[in-house]
Design a protein around this motif. Sequence first.
Motif, PDB file in Angstrom:
ATOM      1  N   THR A  93      34.101 -26.607  -8.099  1.00 37.72           N
ATOM      2  CA  THR A  93      35.077 -25.529  -7.963  1.00 37.72           C
ATOM      3  C   THR A  93      34.945 -24.878  -6.587  1.00 37.72           C
ATOM      4  OG1 THR A  93      33.494 -24.069  -9.032  1.00 37.72           O
ATOM      5  CG2 THR A  93      35.148 -25.116 -10.439  1.00 37.72           C
ATOM      6  N   PRO A  94      35.903 -24.019  -6.194  1.00 40.38           N
ATOM      7  CA  PRO A  94      35.786 -23.331  -4.902  1.00 40.38           C
ATOM      8  C   PRO A  94      34.444 -22.628  -4.767  1.00 40.38           C
ATOM      9  CG  PRO A  94      37.968 -23.005  -5.801  1.00 40.38           C
ATOM     10  CD  PRO A  94      37.183 -23.715  -6.863  1.00 40.38           C
ATOM     11  N   GLY A  95      33.822 -22.796  -3.618  1.00 40.58           N
ATOM     12  CA  GLY A  95      32.487 -22.258  -3.395  1.00 40.58           C
ATOM     13  C   GLY A  95      31.421 -23.336  -3.488  1.00 40.58           C
ATOM     14  N   ASN A  96      31.703 -24.426  -4.225  1.00 40.31           N
ATOM     15  CA  ASN A  96      30.787 -25.557  -4.281  1.00 40.31           C
ATOM     16  C   ASN A  96      30.821 -26.280  -2.933  1.00 40.31           C
ATOM     17  OD1 ASN A  96      30.046 -28.505  -4.781  1.00 40.31           O
ATOM     18  ND2 ASN A  96      29.627 -27.666  -6.798  1.00 40.31           N
ATOM     19  N   PRO A  97      29.683 -26.700  -2.385  1.00 40.13           N
ATOM     20  CA  PRO A  97      29.679 -27.329  -1.062  1.00 40.13           C
ATOM     21  C   PRO A  97      30.490 -28.615  -0.978  1.00 40.13           C
ATOM     22  CG  PRO A  97      27.520 -27.508  -2.122  1.00 40.13           C
ATOM     23  CD  PRO A  97      28.318 -26.538  -2.922  1.00 40.13           C
TER      24      PRO A  97
END
Length: 220
Positions: A93-97
């Motif tokens: 998800t957004p924020g995951n590298p």
Amino acid sequence: MRFYLKFSVIPIFLLLAVFMGCSNDSSQTEEIVEGEIFDDEELQQLLDTGIQLMAPWERFWNNQFSNFKTNQFVLDREETFEDLEWPEENFITPGNPFHPYLIPHPEGDGIVDIYSYKVTIPTEGKPGLNPDSEVIFFKSNGMRKRLLFIGPSGGFEEAAWISPDILMVAGWFEDEEGVSPVIWMIEPENNSYKVFTNPFHTNQYVKDAYLKKKLQGIDL
């Protein structure tokens, strides 16, 4: 004797008619099957489109080796794979590298991930690389499907959807002649893929070089 001859002629003609009818049916069936297979021109267009969509990968190999030519890729074989699919929501998800490196389906039917299996990110310390590689399709229906898997003898470097039904993956494979670029053209719904190989081989390829260049948001 004359009656016997007249009587036996009729079945012979009937047998010939049946045989000819079966032959016609067979040829019609062959035409239908052949019509479902890509012809060389269409397949070449798909391959060219995919390579254009993966231009950074092509440039990387060209910059490394001037005698590498993408127009030398040829269809080596066609394979089917096991329908390995299970319920699992996309955890990237957004924020995951790995989120910036996902490959969205062109019609919104999920995303493809080719890096999170390869790269390990520990809670402490520097990220590292697994020996194996995997291509995963997180479908919009909540299912996770494995499209490709390869051991230490190969790796996946780039991917792009060239149509809603076809995903192209580029990478490399090592054999007794050295490391050579490879392209996989996958049809997820058919559980099949085509493998395109290249005559170029080298013993000078740094196997994690493209990943380090591509995954600049991850400190490899």
